[in-house]
Motif scaffolding. Structure first.
Motif, PDB file in Angstrom:
ATOM      1  N   ASN A 165       0.939  -1.075  -0.002  1.00 59.03           N
ATOM      2  CA  ASN A 165      -0.024  -0.046   0.148  1.00 59.03           C
ATOM      3  C   ASN A 165       0.949   0.995  -0.064  1.00 59.03           C
ATOM      4  O   ASN A 165       2.219   1.251   0.100  1.00 59.03           O
ATOM      5  CB  ASN A 165      -0.799   0.025   1.159  1.00 59.03           C
ATOM      6  CG  ASN A 165      -0.306   0.025   2.471  1.00 59.03           C
ATOM      7  OD1 ASN A 165       0.686   0.492   2.781  1.00 59.03           O
ATOM      8  ND2 ASN A 165      -0.882  -0.806   3.514  1.00 59.03           N
ATOM      9  N   SER A 207      -9.141   5.955  -0.786  1.00 54.04           N
ATOM     10  CA  SER A 207      -8.564   4.763  -0.812  1.00 54.04           C
ATOM     11  C   SER A 207      -7.972   4.315  -2.237  1.00 54.04           C
ATOM     12  O   SER A 207      -7.229   3.319  -2.352  1.00 54.04           O
ATOM     13  CB  SER A 207      -9.732   3.613  -0.584  1.00 54.04           C
ATOM     14  OG  SER A 207     -10.526   3.692  -1.768  1.00 54.04           O
ATOM     15  N   ASP A 233      -3.664   3.234  -6.305  1.00 58.20           N
ATOM     16  CA  ASP A 233      -3.882   1.689  -6.012  1.00 58.20           C
ATOM     17  C   ASP A 233      -4.584   0.890  -7.068  1.00 58.20           C
ATOM     18  O   ASP A 233      -5.744   1.337  -7.131  1.00 58.20           O
ATOM     19  CB  ASP A 233      -4.731   1.788  -4.457  1.00 58.20           C
ATOM     20  CG  ASP A 233      -4.734   0.470  -3.688  1.00 58.20           C
ATOM     21  OD1 ASP A 233      -4.625  -0.659  -4.650  1.00 58.20           O
ATOM     22  OD2 ASP A 233      -4.900   0.472  -2.775  1.00 58.20           O
ATOM     23  N   ILE A 235      -4.808  -2.498  -7.015  1.00 54.89           N
ATOM     24  CA  ILE A 235      -5.005  -3.751  -6.347  1.00 54.89           C
ATOM     25  C   ILE A 235      -6.494  -3.843  -6.162  1.00 54.89           C
ATOM     26  O   ILE A 235      -7.044  -5.016  -6.597  1.00 54.89           O
ATOM     27  CB  ILE A 235      -4.398  -3.985  -4.926  1.00 54.89           C
ATOM     28  CG1 ILE A 235      -2.732  -3.553  -5.171  1.00 54.89           C
ATOM     29  CG2 ILE A 235      -4.558  -5.240  -4.246  1.00 54.89           C
ATOM     30  CD1 ILE A 235      -1.824  -3.536  -3.857  1.00 54.89           C
ATOM     31  N   ASN A 236      -6.979  -2.841  -5.447  1.00 47.47           N
ATOM     32  CA  ASN A 236      -8.592  -3.229  -5.059  1.00 47.47           C
ATOM     33  C   ASN A 236      -9.609  -2.742  -6.119  1.00 47.47           C
ATOM     34  O   ASN A 236      -8.984  -1.809  -7.108  1.00 47.47           O
ATOM     35  CB  ASN A 236      -8.877  -2.519  -3.586  1.00 47.47           C
ATOM     36  CG  ASN A 236      -7.933  -3.112  -2.650  1.00 47.47           C
ATOM     37  OD1 ASN A 236      -7.692  -4.255  -2.517  1.00 47.47           O
ATOM     38  ND2 ASN A 236      -7.272  -2.289  -1.950  1.00 47.47           N
TER      39      ASN A 236
END
Length: 236
Positions: A165, A207, A233, A235-236
């Motif tokens: 992260n 996020s 990010d 990843i999500n």
């Protein structure tokens, strides 16, 4: 018949104002980029252009980022792999003005890096910052040596987070810079505490996007370049 270029009557904004408008454009819209990347991935799969589950390679993601930025309503052009005449190599994305001069010289550039750096022959985990014992140069290192942004007062770096992260990579990047402060891998440049990345406390994190700022003295020059780091990010 040659198509006439549009005439736009605008006041002569300062370079600082122009750059701030680019930052605002990016900060308002960048959070939507992962969704656009997913759309692109689905389309490539539909036409049997990729076999992998996700787009992973730096250039593949940056191509989509460039298209995403070009689709925004703005007075800027975003050019993939910007290269100037008589120079080898290029930058990932050059940001140019559409309707005012100079039109062919980027007033800032965007350098993209994966976090972490993928493992392949010749790669190094510290590539976001520098290369160790190599003639190659890493991301921040290129700005310090003037390979990127030699005459620019500011530019951007985009990090594609594919593991861990933002907090992890903030610590890791500053750890690599600390190592360079203690002993520089490139004898032609020196590193100081000012090279470290600081979190922009005025930027509202979510996020998806985090923002950091760093400032670097250019090699053999009294001028500095300020870098704005946007990490996405993925990843999500």
């Amino acid at each position: 018949m040659r198509k006439e270029k549009p005439t736009v009557n605008k006041p002569p904004y300062s370079i600082d104002e122009i750059f701030l408008s680019v930052l605002n454009l990016i900060e308002v819209n960048l959070g939507a980029f992962p969704k656009e990347l997913n759309v692109a991935t689905s389309e490539y799969k539909e036409f049997d252009e990729i076999k992998k589950e996700n787009l992973e390679q730096e250039d593949d993601i940056t191509i989509i980022l460039r298209r995403f930025l070009c689709d925004l309503d703005s007075p800027f052009d975003f050019e993939f792999q910007t290269k100037t005449p008589e120079k080898m190599g290029g930058t990932d994305i050059g940001v140019l003005r559409k309707y005012s001069k100079p039109r062919h010289i980027p007033f800032c550039i965007i350098e993209a890096k994966r976090l972490p750096t993928p493992i392949y022959p010749g790669s190094q985990e510290t590539e976001y910052v520098c290369y160790k014992n190599s003639t190659k140069q890493g991301g921040i290192e290129r700005f310090k040596t003037g390979k990127h942004g030699k005459k620019l007062p500011f530019s951007l770096m985009v990090g594609y987070i594919q593991k861990e992260n933002a907090n992890h990579w903030h610590s890791k990047v500053n750890e690599w810079i600390t190592e360079q402060i203690q002993k520089s891998s490139n004898e032609s440049i020196s590193w100081i505490n000012e090279d470290m990345l600081s979190k922009d406390l005025n930027f509202k994190d979510d996020s998806i996007i985090t923002k950091y700022i760093s400032e670097h003295l250019k090699d053999g020059d009294s001028e500095k370049i300020k870098l704005y780091h946007y990490w996405i990010d993925l990843i999500n």
